[in-house]
Design a protein around this motif. Structure first.
Motif, PDB file in Angstrom:
ATOM      1  N   TYR A   1       0.831  -1.205   0.000  1.00 41.54           N
ATOM      2  CA  TYR A   1       0.000   0.000   0.000  1.00 41.54           C
ATOM      3  C   TYR A   1       0.865   1.255   0.000  1.00 41.54           C
ATOM      4  CZ  TYR A   1      -3.496   3.439   1.365  1.00 41.54           C
ATOM      5  OH  TYR A   1      -4.312   4.536   1.408  1.00 41.54           O
TER       6      TYR A   1
ATOM      7  N   GLY B   1      -1.040   4.392  -0.812  1.00 44.78           N
ATOM      8  CA  GLY B   1      -2.042   5.446  -0.943  1.00 44.78           C
ATOM      9  C   GLY B   1      -1.995   6.417   0.233  1.00 44.78           C
TER      10      GLY B   1
ATOM     11  N   ARG C   1      -5.195   7.373   1.959  1.00 44.05           N
ATOM     12  CA  ARG C   1      -6.395   7.299   2.803  1.00 44.05           C
ATOM     13  C   ARG C   1      -6.182   6.528   4.098  1.00 44.05           C
ATOM     14  NH1 ARG C   1     -10.512   5.791  -2.142  1.00 44.05           N
ATOM     15  NH2 ARG C   1     -10.451   7.834  -3.178  1.00 44.05           N
TER      16      ARG C   1
ATOM     17  N   GLU D   1      -4.786   3.605  -4.073  1.00 43.04           N
ATOM     18  CA  GLU D   1      -5.851   3.435  -3.077  1.00 43.04           C
ATOM     19  C   GLU D   1      -6.524   2.079  -3.246  1.00 43.04           C
ATOM     20  OE1 GLU D   1      -5.901   5.256  -0.665  1.00 43.04           O
ATOM     21  OE2 GLU D   1      -5.083   7.192  -1.295  1.00 43.04           O
TER      22      GLU D   1
END
Length: 536
Positions: free
Chosen positions: A407, A409, A411, A516
């Motif tokens: 990951y 991203g 968020r 994301e």
């Protein structure tokens, strides 16, 4: 402190970061995929409402996803309007209007339109690649039928002879290069070229995922070089002689392949394949081994159905190719792919030895396996390469490792630097620390990265406007609720597995162009977005 999930073998140590966060993801329904399954299907897969197998964001900032359904359609999904267009339909079986009359989509676990990947130079050349599975016993031609695709030009298109492994075969995996001459369109216009056809012993573990190194640039050795995951076709669990196929260097099954699709690319550092359709890099590990298939990059894998590149944003050249491989009876594994590495199957499963009766046992004191090129093993011995993550077919474990991504991203800050993945049948969403994975890639089977659970927060739209958010341990109850709301009628959920019991969530993670997270599930035919994440 987050407690790690570990599956302990004698002498195995799970690495564990002391500050591992307890993460909850808030899911929002993004879109309901068109139903291509059977609401009251009785088989392992036919009752799944939409057998979505991958989601790729189109390069170039178009705001479109390309989404493939194993049952045949390749969709364009507009992210803003959430509308679908059938870009290509691969299913031409039994009077259907699609392209391939021999598409095998109705049996087994991974037939149909398996995968799609964009060329690194797609915004300039419009090229992308697909894998689909065919049943050669079906009537008709295996050449594409353009009747339903007006813009498809097939002048000069010819099929190739399947590269067959030892033993009887039932299916063929087909790799095709497509060139879209009008990328602004929502339907295909252009040409197609078959690159490779691989025969498979049974209906499972096919030619699968495709991946290019996203950091490679023109002039680099990996520029436009395609890595291809090829399952063992079910051979490695056989009691017949074909059991050794994943170990044999003269076969393509049970391997990671590395080829150059474009015959005009890297001509001074590669050679043309036997079928004349692609090139093979000279630095592949077995190009100088007599009798070996030169396409092989790594071997000894059962079903490496998902490939992804883990890239450290602070050091993009520090990257690893990761393969998630579904196990037989005991272990699910995540593997860092090394050039020329042998992952042991069908002599190893996870960090154990695999016996001829398909039971696992402790590794031998001298942990070596023979190199095999033909029918018999050679005198040369190698040390197997072992996974960096594994979990068992036990309560709290799972049945089949799904897709995974490192990951990067914005968020969910707590997941940055974490490898997020799923178990397919149970729908559990998990993560491991990427630094632990790198540390576990030390040649010692006794070290593994720790696994951590992710909780899920979701509101059931069918419960009415006043429904509260609910916390879930896995995707399974979420999928069950939506499957029923969309008209599903088979038992609890379609399919069955050892750990999940009756019903399979069939859940995977995906990422968009910004890194994301999305979660898609075949059984209820839904695509959900991770709206945000919490640490608690």
């Amino acid at each position: 402190m987050r407690t790690a999930i570990t599956f302990v073998l004698a002498g195995v140590t799970a690495l564990h970061a002391a500050d591992a966060p307890r993460v909850t993801l808030q899911l929002t329904d993004f879109v309901s995929m068109p139903i291509t399954g059977i609401a009251d299907g009785k088989g392992q897969t036919d009752g799944m409402l939409a057998r979505i197998n991958s989601l790729r964001e189109e390069p170039g900032g178009s705001g479109r996803f390309f989404v493939n359904d194993l049952n045949g359609p390749l969709y364009i999904l507009d992210k803003a309007t959430k509308t679908f267009t059938v870009y290509l339909d691969f299913n031409g079986r039994e009077g259907r209007a699609g392209i391939f009359h021999k598409l095998s989509f109705d049996t087994g676990y991974a037939g149909g339109l398996v995968s799609l990947q964009f060329d690194p130079d797609y915004t300039r050349n419009g090229r992308f690649y697909t894998v689909h599975i065919e049943d050669p016993a079906l009537p008709g031609s295996n050449a594409p039928d353009k009747a339903s695709v007006r813009g498809l030009r097939l002048d000069g298109y010819t099929t190739t002879t399947a590269v067959a492994p030892p033993g009887p075969t039932q299916r063929e995996g087909v790799l095709i290069e497509w060139t879209d001459t009008n990328r602004a369109n929502a339907t295909f216009e252009g040409t197609a070229r078959e690159l490779l056809r691989v025969a498979l012993n049974t209906r499972i573990h096919p030619l699968g995922d495709l991946s290019f190194d996203p950091t490679a640039r023109k002039g680099d050795p990996d520029w436009r070089v395609l890595f291809v995951a090829c399952g063992d076709g079910g051979s490695g669990e056989s009691r017949l002689a074909m059991r050794s196929n994943p170990q044999r260097l003269d076969t393509l099954v049970g391997k990671i392949l590395r080829i150059i699709p474009d015959l005009s690319e890297q001509t001074s550092t590669s050679t043309v394949s036997e079928n004349g359709r692609y090139r093979i890099p000279n630095d592949n590990p077995f190009t100088g081994t007599r009798g070996a298939r030169k396409e092989i990059w790594a071997l000894g894998l059962r079903n490496p159905h998902r490939l992804t590149w883990a890239i450290d944003p602070a050091s993009p050249r520090s990257k690893r190719l990761i393969a998630n491989s579904i196990g037989l009876h005991t272990w699910e594994t995540v593997n860092i792919v090394r050039k020329g590495a042998n992952y042991g199957y069908s002599l190893r499963e996870g960090t154990e030895a695999l016996q001829p009766d398909n039971r696992t046992t402790a590794l031998p004191a001298v942990d070596k396996i023979p190199v095999q090129i033909g029918d018999e093993p050679t005198a040369e011995m190698v040390t197997p390469t072992y996974p960096v993550i594994q979990y068992g077919h036990v309560a709290g474990g799972g049945d089949a490792v799904g897709s995974g991504f490192l990951y990067h991203g914005k968020r969910v800050p707590a997941l940055r630097g974490k490898y997020v993945f799923t178990d397919i049948s149970t729908g559990r969403v998990l993560y491991a620390d990427y630094n632990e994975m790198l540390a576990a890639d030390d040649g010692d089977p006794k070290t593994l990265a720790a696994i951590h659970e992710i909780k899920l927060l979701w509101t059931d739209p069918s419960a009415g406007g006043g429904a509260a958010k609910q916390l879930f341990d896995s995707m399974f109850p979420i999928v069950k609720a939506t499957y029923r709301a969309r008209g599903g009628k088979t038992g609890v959920l379609p399919g069955r597995a050892l750990v999940s019991g009756e019903g399979r969530a069939d859940a995977h993670v995906a990422v968009d162009g910004n890194g994301e997270l999305y979660i898609f599930s075949k059984t209820d035919g839904m695509l959900r977005v991770v709206a945000e994440g919490f640490v608690n």
